[in-house]
Design a protein around this motif. Structure first.
Motif, PDB file in Angstrom:
ATOM      1  N   ASN A  96       4.910  -9.115  -2.632  1.00 12.43           N
ATOM      2  CA  ASN A  96       3.952  -7.866  -2.774  1.00 12.43           C
ATOM      3  C   ASN A  96       3.128  -7.925  -4.101  1.00 12.43           C
ATOM      4  N   PRO A  97       1.703  -7.624  -4.008  1.00 10.38           N
ATOM      5  CA  PRO A  97       1.263  -7.540  -5.383  1.00 10.38           C
ATOM      6  C   PRO A  97       1.903  -7.093  -6.488  1.00 10.38           C
ATOM      7  N   LEU A  98       1.844  -7.301  -7.794  1.00  9.17           N
ATOM      8  CA  LEU A  98       2.380  -6.425  -8.886  1.00  9.17           C
ATOM      9  C   LEU A  98       1.633  -5.246  -9.083  1.00  9.17           C
ATOM     10  N   ARG A  99       2.223  -4.016  -9.397  1.00  6.80           N
ATOM     11  CA  ARG A  99       1.637  -2.914  -9.547  1.00  6.80           C
ATOM     12  C   ARG A  99       1.763  -2.447 -11.016  1.00  6.80           C
ATOM     13  N   PHE A 100       0.743  -1.710 -11.336  1.00  6.12           N
ATOM     14  CA  PHE A 100       0.865  -1.113 -12.990  1.00  6.12           C
ATOM     15  C   PHE A 100       0.734   0.465 -12.615  1.00  6.12           C
ATOM     16  N   ASP A 101       0.608   1.247 -11.895  1.00  8.47           N
ATOM     17  CA  ASP A 101       0.662   2.481 -11.522  1.00  8.47           C
ATOM     18  C   ASP A 101       2.175   3.236 -11.779  1.00  8.47           C
ATOM     19  N   ALA A 102       1.871   4.424 -11.970  1.00 13.18           N
ATOM     20  CA  ALA A 102       3.056   4.998 -12.521  1.00 13.18           C
ATOM     21  C   ALA A 102       4.377   5.051 -11.576  1.00 13.18           C
ATOM     22  N   ASP A 103       4.037   5.053 -10.327  1.00 15.17           N
ATOM     23  CA  ASP A 103       5.169   4.966  -9.285  1.00 15.17           C
ATOM     24  C   ASP A 103       5.618   3.663  -9.145  1.00 15.17           C
ATOM     25  N   ALA A 104       5.212   2.630  -9.691  1.00 13.47           N
ATOM     26  CA  ALA A 104       6.112   1.162  -9.802  1.00 13.47           C
ATOM     27  C   ALA A 104       6.851   0.832 -11.132  1.00 13.47           C
ATOM     28  N   LEU A 105       6.645   2.136 -11.944  1.00 13.84           N
ATOM     29  CA  LEU A 105       7.312   1.814 -13.364  1.00 13.84           C
ATOM     30  C   LEU A 105       8.501   2.854 -13.421  1.00 13.84           C
TER      31      LEU A 105
END
Length: 297
Positions: free
Chosen positions: A244-253
């Motif tokens: 999966n692509p790396l995410r930088f939004d709050a739901d992924a942190l």
């Protein structure tokens, strides 16, 4: 068609000069006594980190008053990220602090620009080499050495992985946890080590490693934004272990720390294609043995 850059040429010049001046000051301070504090388990900061954090944060707030500015040593960073601004500047005043503490050369200063939760630009400055790498999406990659003029930074695609050549960057903690299991399934892997997350990514961009593997979920937004912007501009694949692509939004942190919850693979396509599945098998075996189930990916 000329690409639209996220910053003006004069702002690029300002950022380049600031990072070089701050980095050379850090190099000087590292030769003198400095304070070290343990922020958390095996997580250290120094008086140099905090000096650079204040310096860089003040400048970026003055230059980009409409944007959010988030830095490692600022306790308000998590609150700033919850403001949901269109653009955030992510500042890591010292990436690879352990290397600075132990007088090794593998530390850097990093600044990244996150736009709509996508890394679009990054700067990585290595004080001991006096070398600056920067660029991003729709911009390309540039480098400066010893304050000289910028020149193109040309990514180097390494030979595909083979029994005799399979260089992989890994962190010291991940190697201690997973290195033996990975070697059992992939005996051809030649592990390489360096302190700074950003400088590890540069090693992959330059073809001195085919892949960087990061697993321990301690890495934060300010560690990843600049390197991932450069990696994407270089044509590297940036994914988690499931592809999966790396995410930088709050739901992924992780909310309180802004740490990535995804394991991270950054590499050339041939290395990702060849190594991802056996890496998943090796890592899953270790986690099952430690009672961690299937892991988080």
């Amino acid at each position: 068609m000329t690409p639209t850059l996220p910053v003006t040429p004069s702002q690029v010049w300002q950022i380049n000069q600031l990072l070089r001046q701050a980095g050379q000051r850090a190099r000087q301070l590292a030769q003198q006594p400095f304070d070290v504090v343990e922020k958390g388990r095996q997580d250290f900061a120094t008086s140099i980190d905090r000096f650079l954090d204040r310096l860089l944060s003040q400048k970026f707030r003055a230059w980009f008053p409409e944007d959010g500015v988030i830095s490692e040593e600022n306790a308000d960073s998590q609150a700033v990220f919850r403001e949901h601004k269109a653009r955030y500047w992510l500042i890591d005043p010292l990436d690879g602090t352990d290397d600075l503490i132990h007088h090794r050369h593998g530390y850097s200063l990093m600044v990244g620009l996150l736009e709509h939760y996508t890394p679009v630009a990054g700067w990585i400055y290595a004080p001991n080499q006096d070398h600056l790498y920067y660029g991003g999406k729709d911009w390309g990659l540039l480098q400066m050495s010893s304050g000289g003029p910028p020149v193109p930074l040309l990514p180097v695609c390494p030979p595909p992985p083979s029994q005799s050549h399979c260089p992989v960057m890994i962190g010291y903690r991940d190697y201690r946890t997973y290195g033996d299991a990975i070697h059992r399934l992939l005996p051809e892997v030649q592990f390489q080590f360096l302190g700074s997350f950003g400088l590890k990514v540069i090693e992959v961009i330059l073809g001195r490693a085919g892949l960087y593997l990061y697993l321990n979920q301690r890495v934060k937004l300010w560690d990843t934004t600049a390197p991932l912007a450069l990696a994407a501009a270089a044509g590297l694949v940036c994914t988690d272990l499931a592809g999966n692509p790396l995410r930088f939004d709050a739901d992924a942190l992780q909310e309180q720390t802004l740490a990535h919850q995804q394991p991270i693979l950054i590499g050339w396509p041939a290395y990702i294609d060849a190594l991802r599945s056996p890496l998943v098998e090796a890592i899953t075996a270790v986690q099952r043995g430690r009672g961690q189930g299937e892991g988080v990916w």
